[in-house]
Design a protein around this motif. Structure first.
Motif, PDB file in Angstrom:
ATOM      1  N   ALA A 120       0.675  12.455  -0.188  1.00  0.00           N
ATOM      2  CA  ALA A 120       1.244  11.100  -0.240  1.00  0.00           C
ATOM      3  C   ALA A 120       1.716  10.671   1.148  1.00  0.00           C
ATOM      4  N   LYS A 121       2.319  11.598   1.893  1.00  0.00           N
ATOM      5  CA  LYS A 121       2.772  11.272   3.254  1.00  0.00           C
ATOM      6  C   LYS A 121       1.579  10.936   4.152  1.00  0.00           C
ATOM      7  N   ILE A 122       0.501  11.680   3.997  1.00  0.00           N
ATOM      8  CA  ILE A 122      -0.709  11.401   4.778  1.00  0.00           C
ATOM      9  C   ILE A 122      -1.222  10.003   4.454  1.00  0.00           C
TER      10      ILE A 122
ATOM     11  N   GLU B 124       7.461  -1.830  15.055  1.00  0.00           N
ATOM     12  CA  GLU B 124       8.725  -1.143  14.745  1.00  0.00           C
ATOM     13  C   GLU B 124       9.062  -1.286  13.261  1.00  0.00           C
ATOM     14  N   LYS B 125       8.818  -2.474  12.701  1.00  0.00           N
ATOM     15  CA  LYS B 125       9.078  -2.690  11.274  1.00  0.00           C
ATOM     16  C   LYS B 125       8.156  -1.816  10.419  1.00  0.00           C
ATOM     17  N   VAL B 126       6.908  -1.695  10.835  1.00  0.00           N
ATOM     18  CA  VAL B 126       5.961  -0.838  10.113  1.00  0.00           C
ATOM     19  C   VAL B 126       6.446   0.609  10.163  1.00  0.00           C
ATOM     20  N   GLN B 127       6.968   1.034  11.306  1.00  0.00           N
ATOM     21  CA  GLN B 127       7.488   2.400  11.433  1.00  0.00           C
ATOM     22  C   GLN B 127       8.700   2.602  10.529  1.00  0.00           C
TER      23      GLN B 127
ATOM     24  N   LYS C 191       0.826  -1.213   0.000  1.00  0.00           N
ATOM     25  CA  LYS C 191       0.000   0.000   0.000  1.00  0.00           C
ATOM     26  C   LYS C 191       0.859   1.261   0.000  1.00  0.00           C
ATOM     27  N   MET C 192       1.965   1.237   0.733  1.00  0.00           N
ATOM     28  CA  MET C 192       2.864   2.394   0.755  1.00  0.00           C
ATOM     29  C   MET C 192       3.513   2.594  -0.609  1.00  0.00           C
ATOM     30  N   GLU C 193       3.862   1.483  -1.246  1.00  0.00           N
ATOM     31  CA  GLU C 193       4.448   1.546  -2.594  1.00  0.00           C
ATOM     32  C   GLU C 193       3.449   2.184  -3.564  1.00  0.00           C
ATOM     33  N   LYS C 194       2.185   1.805  -3.441  1.00  0.00           N
ATOM     34  CA  LYS C 194       1.134   2.367  -4.289  1.00  0.00           C
ATOM     35  C   LYS C 194       1.013   3.878  -4.085  1.00  0.00           C
ATOM     36  N   ALA C 195       1.134   4.329  -2.842  1.00  0.00           N
ATOM     37  CA  ALA C 195       1.048   5.764  -2.545  1.00  0.00           C
ATOM     38  C   ALA C 195       2.183   6.525  -3.235  1.00  0.00           C
TER      39      ALA C 195
ATOM     40  N   VAL D 146      -1.748   4.299   6.081  1.00  0.00           N
ATOM     41  CA  VAL D 146      -1.417   2.881   5.890  1.00  0.00           C
ATOM     42  C   VAL D 146      -0.692   2.352   7.131  1.00  0.00           C
ATOM     43  N   ARG D 147       0.199   3.181   7.701  1.00  0.00           N
ATOM     44  CA  ARG D 147       0.893   2.782   8.934  1.00  0.00           C
ATOM     45  C   ARG D 147      -0.116   2.500  10.048  1.00  0.00           C
TER      46      ARG D 147
END
Length: 180
Positions: A122-124, A153-156, A10-14, A129-130
């Protein structure tokens, strides 16, 4: 862990969405992607220009649009004229020419602000997603408390990594815009 993979995806998509949006911002150089979001009605449905015409860059500052079907020339011209590109189409009955003028200093600053705004959006999206990933981790009853903390922690770390990618993309585009 599937939660981590989904979060990363999902982050890659953003980031991909941001890069696509940044391409539509005009710099002082002609680029076919300027017309990516311009659509017109073609046989009853809205169709992107790049699907019904070839778009070529000529001499760095001019786009030449040659429709595959000459009967669409007037509609293409109208769609470009009414779009938010700020370009004025000139038709000779065969092709449409778009001269891409050099940007003024004020316009460059405006476009840089637009790029910054897209970066913030995009950061939002990445932060949302986080949050979703962390919520999913907290709801997973099979994880121990330590495993849960490690995954969070990995998600962060993923979040930090993708925010850096956003910043890099925005600063690259801003430099491109400000280059005379």
């Amino acid at each position: 862990m599937e939660i981590l993979e989904l979060t990363k995806h999902k982050m890659e998509k953003a980031v991909e969405m941001l890069q696509g949006n940044l391409k539509t911002i005009r710099t002082g150089v002609a680029n076919a992607s300027l017309l990516e979001h311009v659509e017109f009605e073609y046989y009853g449905s809205m169709t992107p220009i790049n699907q019904v015409a070839s778009i070529k860059v000529v001499e760095g500052r001019q786009l030449v649009i040659k429709p595959y079907d000459k009967s669409t020339l007037k509609d293409l011209e109208r769609a470009i004229a009414t779009s938010d590109t700020g370009l004025v189409p000139q038709s000779d009955g065969e092709v449409i020419r778009l001269n891409v003028p050099a940007l003024t200093e004020d316009r460059r600053k405006e476009l840089t602000k637009t790029a910054d705004k897209m970066g913030e959006e995009a950061k939002i999206a990445i932060r949302n997603v986080r949050r979703e990933g962390n919520d999913a981790i907290k709801k997973d009853k099979e994880l121990t408390e330590d495993e849960s903390k490690k995954l969070q922690e990995k998600v962060q770390k993923l979040t930090d990594e993708y925010v850096k990618k956003v910043d890099a993309a925005v600063s690259e585009k801003s430099a491109e815009i400000m280059k005379v």
